[in-house]
Design an enzyme around this catalytic site. Structure first.
Site, PDB file in Angstrom:
ATOM      1  N   ARG A  58      10.986  22.298 -38.747  1.00 46.79           N
ATOM      2  CA  ARG A  58      10.471  23.497 -39.747  1.00 46.79           C
ATOM      3  C   ARG A  58      10.169  24.737 -39.254  1.00 46.79           C
ATOM      4  O   ARG A  58       9.611  25.780 -39.954  1.00 46.79           O
ATOM      5  CB  ARG A  58       8.699  22.569 -39.917  1.00 46.79           C
ATOM      6  CG  ARG A  58       8.856  21.091 -40.613  1.00 46.79           C
ATOM      7  CD  ARG A  58       9.367  21.146 -42.261  1.00 46.79           C
ATOM      8  NE  ARG A  58      10.727  21.384 -42.415  1.00 46.79           N
ATOM      9  CZ  ARG A  58      12.355  20.649 -41.773  1.00 46.79           C
ATOM     10  NH1 ARG A  58      12.199  19.478 -41.835  1.00 46.79           N
ATOM     11  NH2 ARG A  58      13.177  21.336 -42.581  1.00 46.79           N
ATOM     12  N   GLN A  88      -3.846  26.224 -47.239  1.00 47.08           N
ATOM     13  CA  GLN A  88      -3.119  25.158 -47.420  1.00 47.08           C
ATOM     14  C   GLN A  88      -1.972  24.967 -45.726  1.00 47.08           C
ATOM     15  O   GLN A  88      -1.566  23.522 -45.421  1.00 47.08           O
ATOM     16  CB  GLN A  88      -3.330  24.364 -47.780  1.00 47.08           C
ATOM     17  CG  GLN A  88      -4.384  24.524 -48.751  1.00 47.08           C
ATOM     18  CD  GLN A  88      -4.640  23.303 -50.197  1.00 47.08           C
ATOM     19  OE1 GLN A  88      -3.793  22.803 -50.505  1.00 47.08           O
ATOM     20  NE2 GLN A  88      -4.509  24.440 -51.139  1.00 47.08           N
ATOM     21  N   ASN A  89      -1.702  26.322 -45.922  1.00 48.78           N
ATOM     22  CA  ASN A  89       0.170  26.287 -45.029  1.00 48.78           C
ATOM     23  C   ASN A  89      -0.409  26.198 -43.631  1.00 48.78           C
ATOM     24  O   ASN A  89      -1.351  27.012 -42.745  1.00 48.78           O
ATOM     25  CB  ASN A  89       0.769  27.553 -45.193  1.00 48.78           C
ATOM     26  CG  ASN A  89       0.854  27.561 -46.797  1.00 48.78           C
ATOM     27  OD1 ASN A  89       0.632  26.087 -47.665  1.00 48.78           O
ATOM     28  ND2 ASN A  89       0.718  28.540 -47.363  1.00 48.78           N
ATOM     29  N   VAL A  90       0.318  25.920 -42.349  1.00 49.94           N
ATOM     30  CA  VAL A  90       1.226  25.492 -41.644  1.00 49.94           C
ATOM     31  C   VAL A  90       1.904  27.074 -40.796  1.00 49.94           C
ATOM     32  O   VAL A  90       1.853  26.655 -39.288  1.00 49.94           O
ATOM     33  CB  VAL A  90       1.375  24.164 -40.930  1.00 49.94           C
ATOM     34  CG1 VAL A  90       0.622  23.414 -41.099  1.00 49.94           C
ATOM     35  CG2 VAL A  90       2.702  23.973 -41.243  1.00 49.94           C
ATOM     36  N   ASP A  91       2.537  27.773 -41.858  1.00 47.78           N
ATOM     37  CA  ASP A  91       3.169  28.816 -41.274  1.00 47.78           C
ATOM     38  C   ASP A  91       2.399  29.940 -40.646  1.00 47.78           C
ATOM     39  O   ASP A  91       1.422  30.061 -41.201  1.00 47.78           O
ATOM     40  CB  ASP A  91       4.238  28.808 -42.563  1.00 47.78           C
ATOM     41  CG  ASP A  91       4.162  29.388 -43.069  1.00 47.78           C
ATOM     42  OD1 ASP A  91       3.593  30.527 -43.609  1.00 47.78           O
ATOM     43  OD2 ASP A  91       3.674  29.115 -44.386  1.00 47.78           O
ATOM     44  N   HIS A 106      -4.644  23.313 -42.508  1.00 48.24           N
ATOM     45  CA  HIS A 106      -3.907  22.003 -42.445  1.00 48.24           C
ATOM     46  C   HIS A 106      -3.394  22.147 -40.935  1.00 48.24           C
ATOM     47  O   HIS A 106      -2.340  21.387 -40.453  1.00 48.24           O
ATOM     48  CB  HIS A 106      -3.244  21.415 -43.605  1.00 48.24           C
ATOM     49  CG  HIS A 106      -3.983  21.395 -44.352  1.00 48.24           C
ATOM     50  ND1 HIS A 106      -3.159  21.324 -45.898  1.00 48.24           N
ATOM     51  CD2 HIS A 106      -4.819  20.851 -44.997  1.00 48.24           C
ATOM     52  CE1 HIS A 106      -3.477  20.595 -46.607  1.00 48.24           C
ATOM     53  NE2 HIS A 106      -4.995  20.688 -46.197  1.00 48.24           N
ATOM     54  N   GLY A 172      -0.964  30.336 -55.091  1.00 50.77           N
ATOM     55  CA  GLY A 172       0.658  29.151 -54.654  1.00 50.77           C
ATOM     56  C   GLY A 172      -0.348  27.953 -54.626  1.00 50.77           C
ATOM     57  O   GLY A 172       0.196  26.724 -53.598  1.00 50.77           O
ATOM     58  N   THR A 173      -1.415  27.161 -55.436  1.00 55.78           N
ATOM     59  CA  THR A 173      -1.381  26.016 -54.695  1.00 55.78           C
ATOM     60  C   THR A 173      -2.641  25.311 -56.854  1.00 55.78           C
ATOM     61  O   THR A 173      -2.980  26.277 -57.254  1.00 55.78           O
ATOM     62  CB  THR A 173      -2.553  25.268 -54.133  1.00 55.78           C
ATOM     63  OG1 THR A 173      -3.317  24.456 -53.820  1.00 55.78           O
ATOM     64  CG2 THR A 173      -4.466  26.375 -54.272  1.00 55.78           C
ATOM     65  N   SER A 174      -2.323  24.533 -56.730  1.00 54.81           N
ATOM     66  CA  SER A 174      -2.668  23.857 -58.516  1.00 54.81           C
ATOM     67  C   SER A 174      -4.505  23.746 -57.917  1.00 54.81           C
ATOM     68  O   SER A 174      -4.487  22.474 -58.631  1.00 54.81           O
ATOM     69  CB  SER A 174      -1.743  23.396 -59.183  1.00 54.81           C
ATOM     70  OG  SER A 174      -1.808  22.073 -58.548  1.00 54.81           O
TER      71      SER A 174
END
Length: 232
Positions: A58, A88-91, A106, A172-174
């Site tokens: 990843r 919420q993204n880890v990048d 996260h 970018g999130t529902s």
């Protein structure tokens, strides 16, 4: 004049435009792997090498990705607002686009941490954590990722930011993954809320809600023009 506080909650959809695959829980797979094997503490205990290799891959893909127009629009907001991004993204694409205040709910892909002391967190030089890489206390390093079933240590700070918001954007999130999805519940009713996602969440009855059923970069361009004109 004091800048208004703009709080952004971002999810996997904004990074998808940069070629980073989104995680969809419906089939229990992430990049072809069972999430129970690569994104839980039990999975880690059963096969550390599998987990390390999964996140190494990843990391390699994330290094090849570039921030997209959506990331850049969010970074540009800093000129006009006191901006915090809760992701919420880890990048690290928000940071690479220039955003300064980023809260990673996260965890962070480009950091490792001790398995005996969670306060020992290290930057990863390159893309790899190897079996045998240890912290200063002699324990194996693990990805600095919040796995399923683990506590979300940055949640209290994120809640406080949501409470303080003068403007709130979701992109970018529902809003299906908790506890992050619950952050919008802490935003005051009078605060304008902008939701940008092709799959709009079922929250249309909330006050001061503006819905944009677009991919991140397209919707954020519209939102940017509106809020800079009205609130900057």
């Amino acid at each position: 004049m004091k800048k208004k506080k703009l709080i952004v909650l971002s999810g996997a959809g904004i990074s998808a435009e940069s070629g980073i695959a989104t995680f969809r829980a419906s089939n229990g797979l992430w990049e072809g792997h069972d999430v129970n094997k690569v994104a839980t503490y039990d999975g880690w205990l059963k096969d550390k090498e599998l987990v390390l290799n999964f996140y190494n891959e990843r990391r390699k893909k994330a290094l090849e990705a570039e921030p997209n127009e959506g990331h850049k629009i969010l970074a540009n907001f800093q000129k006009y607002f006191d901006t915090t991004i809760i992701t919420q993204n880890v990048d690290n694409l928000h940071e690479r686009a220039g955003s300064k205040n980023v809260i990673h709910l996260h965890g962070e892909l480009f950091k490792s941490r001790s398995t005996v002391d969670e306060n020992l967190v290290y930057n990863i030089d390159g893309w790899e954590i190897k079996l045998g890489d240890k912290c200063e206390k002699g324990s194996q390093l693990r990805p600095h990722i919040v796995w399923f079933g683990e506590m979300v240590p940055m949640m209290d700070l994120a809640v406080q930011k949501a409470i303080e918001a003068d403007i709130f954007i979701v992109v970018g999130t529902s809003l299906l993954v908790y506890p992050a999805a619950g952050l919008i519940d802490y935003v005051h009713d009078e605060v304008p809320k902008y939701i940008v996602d092709p799959e709009l969440p079922p929250i249309s009855r909330r006050p001061n809600l503006h819905l944009f059923p677009d991919i991140g970069s397209v919707g954020l361009k519209k939102v940017s023009e509106e809020i800079i004109q009205h609130y900057a």
